[in-house]
Design a protein around this motif. Structure first.
Motif, short mmCIF file in Angstrom:
data_model
loop_
_atom_site.label_atom_id
_atom_site.label_comp_id
_atom_site.label_asym_id
_atom_site.label_seq_id
_atom_site.Cartn_x
_atom_site.Cartn_y
_atom_site.Cartn_z
N ASP A 254 0.83 -1.21 0.00
CA ASP A 254 0.00 0.00 0.00
C ASP A 254 0.86 1.26 0.00
OD1 ASP A 254 -2.22 -1.63 0.08
OD2 ASP A 254 -2.39 -1.55 2.26
N ILE A 255 2.12 1.11 0.46
CA ILE A 255 3.05 2.24 0.48
C ILE A 255 4.33 1.81 -0.24
CG2 ILE A 255 4.50 3.72 1.92
CD1 ILE A 255 2.40 3.57 4.07
N PRO A 256 4.73 2.48 -1.31
CA PRO A 256 5.98 2.14 -1.99
C PRO A 256 7.17 2.25 -1.03
CG PRO A 256 4.66 3.61 -3.34
CD PRO A 256 4.00 3.57 -1.98
N GLY A 257 8.05 1.30 -1.08
CA GLY A 257 9.22 1.33 -0.20
C GLY A 257 9.16 0.32 0.93
N VAL A 258 7.97 -0.20 1.22
CA VAL A 258 7.86 -1.28 2.21
C VAL A 258 8.60 -2.49 1.68
CG1 VAL A 258 6.29 -2.86 3.39
CG2 VAL A 258 5.66 -0.45 3.12
N LYS A 259 9.37 -3.13 2.53
CA LYS A 259 10.14 -4.30 2.11
C LYS A 259 9.92 -5.45 3.08
CE LYS A 259 14.71 -5.85 0.62
NZ LYS A 259 16.12 -5.49 0.36
N LEU A 260 9.43 -6.57 2.54
CA LEU A 260 9.19 -7.75 3.34
C LEU A 260 10.45 -8.61 3.44
CD1 LEU A 260 5.67 -8.81 2.09
CD2 LEU A 260 6.26 -8.33 4.45
N ASN A 261 10.64 -9.21 4.60
CA ASN A 261 11.74 -10.15 4.80
C ASN A 261 11.24 -11.20 5.80
OD1 ASN A 261 14.11 -11.42 6.04
ND2 ASN A 261 15.31 -9.91 4.91
N PHE A 262 11.18 -12.46 5.34
CA PHE A 262 10.65 -13.53 6.18
C PHE A 262 11.76 -14.41 6.77
CE2 PHE A 262 6.94 -12.80 3.31
CZ PHE A 262 6.02 -12.46 4.29
#
Length: 344
Positions: free
Chosen positions: A162-170
């Motif tokens: 929903d917001i550009p720049g969010v980065k997921l790391n699992f």
């Protein structure tokens, strides 16, 4: 009865006995050990009891390859890389939606102590893409604007930022999930006794070749004694994961040591008296996530969290007020350690 007749009877009885023993041995399960690497250089060890002694290495490697294609941030074409770079991804594999659901569950139950949207912070502190920034307070505040599972929309078919720049790391849950993938596949093949270990996280079912519950060690939480045994537990159809800052840390240019456990609420690495948290859960994916959350929460809040959930158990190793190493075992683990001199 003449001698020849007695000899024939003896021979027949002997042959029957040999046949019975042979048949018994052939029908007994045999231990199979499969080893390899996944997620780059992380070792896996899989043991299972199988009368046919089948070798499933090809199937394991294929499953893990697909899993990495969904959740590895080091594969540019993976689903998670696509989401992080393009802002949206359509799921082709079952793993991404599953891990998002589990992450949301643990996120809510830990009041945000577990949050896979800290990818930008992981990179900034040198535990992700290798570009150590060692951010100052202003940079940390800025990066915190990209943290929060409420900044992601998803369903069973897609995920979008929903917001550009969010980065997921699992990284704090993926090993556990990969173990569950293998364990669930073995169960579907009819395997009733197995142990799956990837990078120190474990899930078991049934018993080992000796007919006993699988015994799983807990490592000494000391960077100078990697691999040393602190204690051990009997694992009964559960997943087990340990999180600690003694193995994975960085030393900044000014000499400060920073832990890989990052507090999503502050943006800073969390160094505290809790040395390691071992969590047992119905799945290794959940055990992995809760163990990470415990390292953020600290001893007291971790105890409160685990004791409130009958599906979870924990073994905490921490430094007391005198700097001495001591332990806390949740109520379900009391008296169940194998090497008890370090336990309560």
């Amino acid at each position: 009865m003449d001698r020849n007749k007695r000899s024939r009877i003896y021979l027949i009885v002997l042959l029957i006995a040999i046949f019975v023993v042979y048949t018994y041995r052939e029908n007994q399960p045999k231990e199979v050990l499969i080893q390899g690497t996944t997620m780059g250089t992380i070792a896996y060890n899989i043991k299972y009891l199988d009368k046919k002694q089948r070798n499933f290495k090809m199937q394991f490697d294929s499953l893990l390859k697909d899993f990495n294609q969904a959740l590895s941030t080091y594969i540019p074409s993976s689903e998670i890389s696509t989401l992080n770079n393009a802002g949206r991804v359509e799921f082709e594999l079952p793993y991404f939606h599953e891990v998002l659901e589990a992450s949301n569950k643990v996120h809510k139950e830990t009041n945000g102590a577990f949050d896979p949207t800290i990818g930008q912070l992981i990179d900034a502190w040198g535990f992700g893409d290798g570009k150590l920034i060692a951010p100052d307070s202003a940079q940390v505040d800025s990066l915190l604007g990209f943290v929060g599972l409420d900044k992601i929309s998803y369903n069973s078919e897609y995920a979008a930022l929903d917001i550009p720049g969010v980065k997921l790391n699992f990284s704090a849950i993926a090993k556990g999930q990969a173990i569950d993938v293998i364990a669930n596949w073995l169960t579907k093949q009819g395997m009733e006794n197995f142990m799956v270990e990837i990078g120190g996280e474990v899930r078991t079912r049934g018993k080992n070749i000796d007919g006993e519950l699988w015994t799983i060690g807990i490592e000494v939480p000391d960077e100078k004694r990697i691999g040393g045994l602190f204690d051990a537990l009997h694992l009964e159809n559960q997943g087990m994961a340990t999180s600690g800052n003694y193995r994975n840390f960085r030393v900044l240019e000014d000499g400060r040591k920073v832990a890989h456990t990052i507090d999503p609420s502050t943006g800073y690495p969390k160094m505290q008296t809790l040395l390691s948290a071992t969590v047992l859960a119905p799945s290794c994916m959940l055990a992995d996530a809760y163990a990470t959350a415990c390292m953020v929460l600290g001893k007291e809040k971790s105890i409160e969290l685990i004791e409130a959930d009958p599906t979870l158990e924990c073994y905490l190793i921490f430094a007391d007020e005198n700097g001495e190493t001591t332990t806390y075992l949740s109520s379900g683990l009391k008296g169940k350690t194998v090497k008890t001199e370090n336990g309560e």
